[in-house]
Design a protein around this motif. Sequence first.
Motif, PDB file in Angstrom:
ATOM      1  N   SER A  54      13.773 111.706  57.006  1.00 47.72           N
ATOM      2  CA  SER A  54      14.625 111.886  55.830  1.00 47.72           C
ATOM      3  C   SER A  54      14.011 111.191  54.619  1.00 47.72           C
ATOM      4  CB  SER A  54      16.013 111.314  56.104  1.00 47.72           C
ATOM      5  OG  SER A  54      16.774 111.302  54.931  1.00 47.72           O
ATOM      6  N   LYS A  55      14.198 111.762  53.441  1.00 46.39           N
ATOM      7  CA  LYS A  55      13.687 111.184  52.194  1.00 46.39           C
ATOM      8  C   LYS A  55      14.768 110.382  51.460  1.00 46.39           C
ATOM      9  CE  LYS A  55       9.783 113.208  52.956  1.00 46.39           C
ATOM     10  NZ  LYS A  55       8.685 112.394  53.510  1.00 46.39           N
ATOM     11  N   THR A  56      15.920 110.188  52.089  1.00 47.09           N
ATOM     12  CA  THR A  56      17.033 109.513  51.418  1.00 47.09           C
ATOM     13  C   THR A  56      16.689 108.074  51.063  1.00 47.09           C
ATOM     14  OG1 THR A  56      18.533 110.854  52.762  1.00 47.09           O
ATOM     15  CG2 THR A  56      19.506 109.028  51.546  1.00 47.09           C
ATOM     16  N   TYR A  57      16.007 107.368  51.979  1.00 49.53           N
ATOM     17  CA  TYR A  57      15.633 105.970  51.748  1.00 49.53           C
ATOM     18  C   TYR A  57      14.730 105.851  50.529  1.00 49.53           C
ATOM     19  CZ  TYR A  57      13.755 101.314  52.878  1.00 49.53           C
ATOM     20  OH  TYR A  57      13.375  99.997  52.839  1.00 49.53           O
ATOM     21  N   ALA A  58      13.704 106.712  50.473  1.00 49.53           N
ATOM     22  CA  ALA A  58      12.781 106.710  49.336  1.00 49.53           C
ATOM     23  C   ALA A  58      13.495 107.143  48.063  1.00 49.53           C
ATOM     24  CB  ALA A  58      11.592 107.629  49.619  1.00 49.53           C
ATOM     25  N   ALA A  59      14.381 108.147  48.183  1.00 57.54           N
ATOM     26  CA  ALA A  59      15.114 108.645  47.010  1.00 57.54           C
ATOM     27  C   ALA A  59      15.960 107.534  46.384  1.00 57.54           C
ATOM     28  CB  ALA A  59      16.005 109.818  47.402  1.00 57.54           C
ATOM     29  N   SER A  60      16.591 106.705  47.209  1.00 58.37           N
ATOM     30  CA  SER A  60      17.399 105.593  46.695  1.00 58.37           C
ATOM     31  C   SER A  60      16.539 104.635  45.882  1.00 58.37           C
ATOM     32  CB  SER A  60      18.058 104.828  47.848  1.00 58.37           C
ATOM     33  OG  SER A  60      18.923 105.666  48.574  1.00 58.37           O
ATOM     34  N   ALA A  61      15.327 104.365  46.400  1.00 58.18           N
ATOM     35  CA  ALA A  61      14.418 103.454  45.694  1.00 58.18           C
ATOM     36  C   ALA A  61      13.928 104.069  44.385  1.00 58.18           C
ATOM     37  CB  ALA A  61      13.229 103.109  46.594  1.00 58.18           C
ATOM     38  N   ASN A 119      20.436 105.184  62.599  1.00 59.85           N
ATOM     39  CA  ASN A 119      20.247 105.008  64.032  1.00 59.85           C
ATOM     40  C   ASN A 119      19.945 106.325  64.729  1.00 59.85           C
ATOM     41  OD1 ASN A 119      21.721 104.936  66.959  1.00 59.85           O
ATOM     42  ND2 ASN A 119      20.794 102.962  66.475  1.00 59.85           N
ATOM     43  N   GLU A 120      20.705 107.363  64.385  1.00 61.32           N
ATOM     44  CA  GLU A 120      20.513 108.670  65.009  1.00 61.32           C
ATOM     45  C   GLU A 120      19.168 109.273  64.638  1.00 61.32           C
ATOM     46  OE1 GLU A 120      21.459 111.301  67.761  1.00 61.32           O
ATOM     47  OE2 GLU A 120      22.738 109.596  67.231  1.00 61.32           O
ATOM     48  N   GLU A 121      18.776 109.099  63.368  1.00 60.82           N
ATOM     49  CA  GLU A 121      17.488 109.658  62.925  1.00 60.82           C
ATOM     50  C   GLU A 121      16.318 109.001  63.641  1.00 60.82           C
ATOM     51  OE1 GLU A 121      14.527 109.555  59.162  1.00 60.82           O
ATOM     52  OE2 GLU A 121      16.643 109.687  58.682  1.00 60.82           O
ATOM     53  N   LEU A 122      16.372 107.673  63.770  1.00 61.86           N
ATOM     54  CA  LEU A 122      15.282 106.967  64.444  1.00 61.86           C
ATOM     55  C   LEU A 122      15.183 107.374  65.905  1.00 61.86           C
ATOM     56  CD1 LEU A 122      15.516 103.358  62.955  1.00 61.86           C
ATOM     57  CD2 LEU A 122      13.781 105.075  62.514  1.00 61.86           C
ATOM     58  N   LYS A 123      16.335 107.522  66.572  1.00 62.59           N
ATOM     59  CA  LYS A 123      16.334 107.945  67.978  1.00 62.59           C
ATOM     60  C   LYS A 123      15.684 109.314  68.140  1.00 62.59           C
ATOM     61  CE  LYS A 123      20.410 105.424  69.666  1.00 62.59           C
ATOM     62  NZ  LYS A 123      21.830 105.556  70.093  1.00 62.59           N
ATOM     63  N   GLN A 124      15.966 110.205  67.206  1.00 62.05           N
ATOM     64  CA  GLN A 124      15.472 111.583  67.319  1.00 62.05           C
ATOM     65  C   GLN A 124      14.003 111.736  66.914  1.00 62.05           C
ATOM     66  OE1 GLN A 124      18.122 114.009  64.997  1.00 62.05           O
ATOM     67  NE2 GLN A 124      19.851 113.755  66.387  1.00 62.05           N
ATOM     68  N   ASN A 125      13.574 110.946  65.929  1.00 62.66           N
ATOM     69  CA  ASN A 125      12.272 111.228  65.323  1.00 62.66           C
ATOM     70  C   ASN A 125      11.161 110.212  65.546  1.00 62.66           C
ATOM     71  OD1 ASN A 125      13.018 113.721  63.745  1.00 62.66           O
ATOM     72  ND2 ASN A 125      14.489 112.301  62.873  1.00 62.66           N
ATOM     73  N   LEU A 126      11.506 108.941  65.730  1.00 57.33           N
ATOM     74  CA  LEU A 126      10.445 107.933  65.811  1.00 57.33           C
ATOM     75  C   LEU A 126       9.539 108.149  67.019  1.00 57.33           C
ATOM     76  CD1 LEU A 126       9.174 105.440  64.570  1.00 57.33           C
ATOM     77  CD2 LEU A 126      10.737 104.030  65.918  1.00 57.33           C
ATOM     78  N   ARG A 127      10.130 108.414  68.166  1.00 57.39           N
ATOM     79  CA  ARG A 127       9.336 108.623  69.385  1.00 57.39           C
ATOM     80  C   ARG A 127       8.420 109.834  69.228  1.00 57.39           C
ATOM     81  NH1 ARG A 127       9.957 110.940  74.601  1.00 57.39           N
ATOM     82  NH2 ARG A 127       9.093 109.619  76.259  1.00 57.39           N
ATOM     83  N   GLU A 128       8.965 110.910  68.675  1.00 56.30           N
ATOM     84  CA  GLU A 128       8.167 112.122  68.475  1.00 56.30           C
ATOM     85  C   GLU A 128       7.031 111.879  67.476  1.00 56.30           C
ATOM     86  OE1 GLU A 128       8.675 116.694  66.821  1.00 56.30           O
ATOM     87  OE2 GLU A 128      10.452 115.483  67.217  1.00 56.30           O
ATOM     88  N   THR A 129       7.325 111.155  66.432  1.00 56.24           N
ATOM     89  CA  THR A 129       6.307 110.840  65.421  1.00 56.24           C
ATOM     90  C   THR A 129       5.169 110.046  66.039  1.00 56.24           C
ATOM     91  OG1 THR A 129       7.935 110.836  63.633  1.00 56.24           O
ATOM     92  CG2 THR A 129       5.883 109.661  63.224  1.00 56.24           C
ATOM     93  N   ILE A 130       5.532 109.038  66.825  1.00 55.49           N
ATOM     94  CA  ILE A 130       4.523 108.175  67.446  1.00 55.49           C
ATOM     95  C   ILE A 130       3.663 108.946  68.448  1.00 55.49           C
ATOM     96  CG2 ILE A 130       4.292 106.302  69.139  1.00 55.49           C
ATOM     97  CD1 ILE A 130       6.435 104.775  67.613  1.00 55.49           C
ATOM     98  N   THR A 131       4.289 109.743  69.289  1.00 54.74           N
ATOM     99  CA  THR A 131       3.533 110.419  70.358  1.00 54.74           C
ATOM    100  C   THR A 131       2.762 111.653  69.886  1.00 54.74           C
ATOM    101  OG1 THR A 131       5.508 111.683  70.987  1.00 54.74           O
ATOM    102  CG2 THR A 131       5.085 109.619  72.174  1.00 54.74           C
TER     103      THR A 131
END
Length: 251
Positions: A54-61, A119-131
């Motif tokens: 998601s770009k929401t974190y960057a968008a806030s900054a 929390n939900e985004e990290l669960k869904q995407n972090l593992r896939e991004t890393i692997t």
Amino acid sequence: MGAYEEKKEKCGTICLKYLLFTFNFLFWLAGGVVMAVGVWTLVEKSDYISLLSSKTYAASAYILVLAGAIVMVTGVLGCCATFKEQRRLLRVYFVLLLCIFLLEILAGILAYIYYQQLNEELKQNLRETITQKYHQNTHEHITQAVDKLQQEFKCCGSNSSSDWAESVWIRSRDADGRKVPDSCCKSPTENCGRRDHPSNIYKGGCITQLEKFILEHLKIIGAVGVGVACVQIIGMVFTCCLYRSLKAEPY
């Protein structure tokens, strides 16, 4: 009696002018703080932003940077409008204050919304991004971000070091027999990732650490945005009072 009332109005106008000038100086400083928080988030922590889908974190900054820059310009304009006693400048100043107010409220709302979804985004995407993206030709920034994440937070993989068993890179010849990246090692050296014993590598996953880190920064972004926005209400009230006072005075 009329002279007394006129003198009283003049004194009230002068007081409002100096109150608004003081507010503008503090507001200008606050703009610098707002912009600094936004720039710090984007520059210092840009690696971790690349791990989020998601770009929401960057968008806030980005919104905070934009709002901070406008605040600093508006602070100068406010000082000019106050001392020149021009109603037209005060109108422009009020509209800019209102726009900045809305921008900062938006940044705070985005930070709060993302806070709920993180929390939900990290669960869904972090593992896939890393692997799937680690050490792949078109994802060098992901590789750097993951290595920095694992070393800085002393962790390995998303949920645990076993996540790396499914990594595209680990399964390829390019891994040179490594079971985890070298950045998982407690004392990183070339090819230290070939040995995945707990004495050599970090076993705990990074997802909890990254979530905690981002949540803390989202709180800062939200608090700064909403805090400065609330202070602006005072500025808008002072501006309206001064505008009415000037309008009542004869030219």
